[in-house]
Write an enzyme that holds these catalytic residues in place. Structure first.
Site, PDB file in Angstrom:
ATOM      1  N   MET A 148      24.133   9.524   2.837  1.00  0.00           N
ATOM      2  CA  MET A 148      23.874  10.802   3.497  1.00  0.00           C
ATOM      3  C   MET A 148      24.141  10.700   5.000  1.00  0.00           C
ATOM      4  SD  MET A 148      23.220  13.895   2.964  1.00  0.00           S
ATOM      5  CE  MET A 148      22.193  14.531   1.639  1.00  0.00           C
ATOM      6  N   PHE A 158     -11.288  -7.669  13.789  1.00  0.00           N
ATOM      7  CA  PHE A 158     -10.206  -8.093  12.906  1.00  0.00           C
ATOM      8  C   PHE A 158      -9.937  -7.016  11.852  1.00  0.00           C
ATOM      9  CE2 PHE A 158      -8.854 -10.313   8.971  1.00  0.00           C
ATOM     10  CZ  PHE A 158      -7.593 -10.694   9.407  1.00  0.00           C
ATOM     11  N   GLN A 159      -8.695  -6.672  11.706  1.00  0.00           N
ATOM     12  CA  GLN A 159      -8.246  -5.635  10.773  1.00  0.00           C
ATOM     13  C   GLN A 159      -8.950  -4.294  10.995  1.00  0.00           C
ATOM     14  OE1 GLN A 159      -8.137  -7.248   6.710  1.00  0.00           O
ATOM     15  NE2 GLN A 159      -6.039  -7.937   7.132  1.00  0.00           N
ATOM     16  N   GLU A 197       0.821  -1.224   0.000  1.00  0.00           N
ATOM     17  CA  GLU A 197       0.000   0.000   0.000  1.00  0.00           C
ATOM     18  C   GLU A 197       0.845   1.261   0.000  1.00  0.00           C
ATOM     19  OE1 GLU A 197      -0.557  -2.608   1.908  1.00  0.00           O
ATOM     20  OE2 GLU A 197      -2.657  -3.221   1.700  1.00  0.00           O
ATOM     21  N   LYS A 239     -17.524  -1.277   5.720  1.00  0.00           N
ATOM     22  CA  LYS A 239     -17.970  -2.219   4.691  1.00  0.00           C
ATOM     23  C   LYS A 239     -19.491  -2.186   4.488  1.00  0.00           C
ATOM     24  CE  LYS A 239     -17.160  -6.986   3.255  1.00  0.00           C
ATOM     25  NZ  LYS A 239     -16.633  -8.299   3.669  1.00  0.00           N
TER      26      LYS A 239
END
Lengths: 557, 175
Positions: free
Chosen positions: A470, A112-113, A50, A162
């Site tokens: 760097m 969940f999630q 993602e 959802k």
């Protein structure tokens, strides 16, 4: 028209002329993906993580000037967006992000999630919301695109449970946006514009300090006219690069920490500093008391909160840079500034950017050759680190929106996914080159698969010094050379790795390799991967040491 | 450092308090007190925020608040004549023999008894910060068992007011 919220969302995206969305599916966004399945107008780019999706949307937005769109599922999908959202927020990139959420009834139960993504992204979005009322979908999406793309642009996140996505609504897309708490100021105050014109008339040593706001308001043409009209040199912030032609005699290059010595000295000597769409970032200003000590400061920005935030401003002006320059131009009286321009010329002659070509393949040399090959006709995407600063110093950007890089957040791993988005947004035939480092690319290297799946011809130039250059440089200066955790003890064979993805790959070790190989690589159709072996001890110079003013730089020895 | 009282009109939407409080926290602004409540309109709430800081800080607070989409209007009412009030409830230890004496003190501050226990008395008192402080100090010698104090609410004096403009009032509720 009656439809589900998910279907309505796709309808909204089509009405907003969204052509590409980046995303990664999951349980909570099943309805959304099911609706996308039926869309013939929207291309969905399946990323491999993602974070890659949001960076790709970001790269797409920077090149196209449109709003970038990214979709992720609830929980880990949403949290994986966080870095990319912060990046877009820091660089004022317009994004609209959609995340799935657990069904309304489960919210707050540690389902969940489940994660509170509106809470998490509160400080890194321009606005966000959790959609609870299905009937509000169209208004919320319309507002999101409006908020993301107007005023000072930024990311907007919409979290959709959802069950809300599955709810049926009667769809009507609003034609206007009504947000009483959000009214960006575009037109500059006429009295202030007059005052600025008068100050310019009186100034002997004016300088224009132009930032990313010039690009955001598409004001490059106006900036060029303005600079020429007032005979003032222009220095760019890192975010402002490509907003002014890099080969123009009035151009001073980048200022600040790794800016050119002549830009920093010109700032120190100027009597009028005109800040345009820039925010006096700490990497630019360095030491506040010694920044432009003799200057009257004019600050023009669309975000009122940036004015007076870092340094005291003599003339503040809120508004759109393009509109303001358009109004300012007719008020400009021609003043002879040959003395100042002579001074600038001699500073440039006295302190040119330089590096030693004594041994090995120098990264600066590669960038110079990249410029020679493209002459600015390419989109250059970078990652974060030394290579990024060398690009800023040695590549002369010619046209707006040809540099895609993570400025404010300094987000390693941005480059590769951003190049995917940039390649999708670039005009056909326009070369897209990713300059990256061996540290940066390994943070998001999985997106090579996305690039190949989408058939994109990104040319990847990897600066391989087997180090986090760097930070290694910082350790050299500030930790007396104690190089802790900055040298890689193991590296994959990048050539074989690229080939595993089906990308033609090469390794450059000498200047001859570059002179011979780079034009071929750039002219070849399809993607390419060049592993450039560069000396690990090379530093980015000039450099302003911590705590010093910008006139006190460490130069190339 | 001076205290400034900001009267902020915000959308009455979920999370708006978090947005404002979060902004103060992450930008390092200190909230002295905060009071939130609905206005005469269902869709608009008013936050009365007291911030301590010099002028540039207050300017930055105001500008940052304005960037929140849910913030509709901000007035620094300290720049004008205004009235402000706080409400306090104090439960003080009071033996029956002390009640008259304590009632006498309460009378001076026009505080009212709202509850009585066998060994305690509970008062309510409204007023500006100074008066509330003075009342608290007067009761302290008797032993304060519990004290609950609201944030400050404030309003401009005379015919001036902090309210939505006509255009803002007409605009439909935002997302």
């Amino acid at each position: 028209m009656e439809m589900t919220v998910a279907e309505a969302l796709v309808e909204c995206l089509e009405r907003e002329n969204v052509e590409v969305v980046f995303g990664y599916p999951g349980g909570a966004v099943l309805p959304l993906y099911d609706a996308l399945y039926h869309s013939t107008r929207i291309r969905h780019v399946l990323v491999r993580h993602e974070q890659g999706g949001v960076h790709a949307a970001d790269g797409y937005a920077r090149v196209s000037g449109k709003v970038g769109v990214c979709i992720a599922t609830s929980g880990p999908g949403a949290t994986n967006l966080v870095t990319g959202i912060a990046n877009a927020y820091m660089d004022s990139v317009p994004l609209v992000l959609f995340t799935g959420q657990v069904p309304t009834i489960q919210i707050g139960t540690d389902a969940f999630q489940e994660v509170d993504i509106t809470g998490i992204t509160l400080p890194i979005t321009k606005h966000n919301c959790l959609l609870k009322d299905p009937s509000k979908l169209a208004i919320v999406v319309k507002n999101a695109f409006h908020i993301a793309s107007t005023g000072r642009p930024g990311p907007v996140l919409i979290d959709i449970p959802k069950d809300v996505a599955q709810a049926r609504i009667s769809f009507k897309y609003p034609s206007t946006v009504r947000l009483r708490g959000y009214k960006p100021t575009y037109k500059g105050h006429p009295a202030k514009i007059n005052e600025i014109a008068k100050l310019i008339g009186k100034a002997k040593r004016p300088i224009i300090y132009a930032g990313g706001g010039v690009l955001a308001s598409n004001a490059s043409e106006e900036l060029l006219k303005f600079a020429e009209a007032i005979s003032a040199p222009v220095t760019n912030t890192f975010m402002g690069l490509a907003g002014f032609p890099g080969d123009h005699p009035l151009f001073l290059g980048m200022l600040g920490l790794h800016g050119t010595r002549y830009a920093n000295l010109a700032i120190t000597e100027c009597d009028l500093l005109i800040g345009l769409g820039a925010r006096f970032d700490d990497r630019v200003v360095m030491n506040i008391t010694s920044f432009a000590p003799h200057a009257t400061v004019v600050h023009i920005d669309i975000d009122p909160a940036e004015i007076g935030k870092v340094i005291a401003t003599n003339v503040p002006l809120v508004g759109d840079v393009k509109l303001i320059l358009k109004e300012l131009l007719p008020l400009i009286e021609k003043v002879d500034r040959s003395e100042w321009l002579e001074r600038i010329k001699s500073l440039k002659a006295q302190y040119p950017l330089s590096y030693n070509r004594d041994s090995g393949l120098k990264p600066q040399f590669i960038i110079e050759q990249l410029w020679n090959c493209t002459k600015g006709d390419a989109v250059i995407v970078t990652d974060v680190g030394q290579h990024q600063m060398w690009v800023a110093q040695y590549y002369h950007f010619k046209k707006p929106r040809t540099l895609v890089s993570s400025g404010g957040l300094g987000c390693m791993g941005f480059g590769l996914p951003a190049s995917v988005g940039a390649a999708l947004a670039a005009h056909p035939g326009c070369k897209v080159v990713l300059v990256t480092g061996d540290g940066s690319i390994q943070m998001t290297i999985q997106e090579l698969a996305t690039m190949m799946e989408q058939g994109l011809s990104v040319k990847i130039i990897l600066f391989n010094n087997s180090a986090l250059g760097m930070v290694r440089q910082l350790q050299q200066y500030y930790c007396q050379g104690r190089h802790m955790a900055t040298h890689f003890q193991f590296h994959p064979d990048f050539e074989i790795l690229a080939k595993a993805y089906g990308i033609p790959a090469y390794t450059f070790r000498t200047e001859e390799d570059v002179i011979k190989g780079l034009p071929e690589v750039l002219e070849s159709p399809g993607p390419a991967f060049v592993n450039c072996i560069i000396p690990p001890e090379e530093n980015v110079l000039p450099m302003v040491p911590i705590g010093k003013g910008i006139s006190e730089t460490i130069e190339c020895e | 450092m001076e205290k400034h009282t900001l009267s902020v009109l915000v959308e009455n939407s979920p999370g708006v308090l978090t947005r404002v409080a979060g902004l103060f926290a992450r930008r390092g602004f200190n909230i002295d007190s905060l009071a939130v409540g609905r206005t005469d309109r269902d869709d608009v709430s008013r936050m009365t925020i007291v911030v301590e800081g010099d002028k540039p800080l207050i300017e930055q607070v105001t500008k940052q608040l304005h960037k929140l989409i849910d913030v509709i209007k901000i007035s620094n009412i300290t720049e004008d004549e205004y009235v402000d009030r706080e409400l306090v409830m104090i439960k003080v230890a009071a033996e029956p023999s002390q009640r008259v004496e304590i009632m006498h003190i309460a009378g001076i501050f026009r505080a009212r008894v709202v509850d009585l226990g066998s060994k305690t008395m509970t008062f309510e008192c409204t007023g500006n910060e100074g008066k509330i402080n003075a009342f608290e100090e007067s009761l302290r010698p008797y032993g304060i068992k519990e004290l609950v104090r609201t944030g400050k609410i404030a309003m401009l004096r005379g015919s001036k007011f902090v309210a939505l403009s006509l255009a803002q009032a007409r605009e439909a509720e935002s997302a």
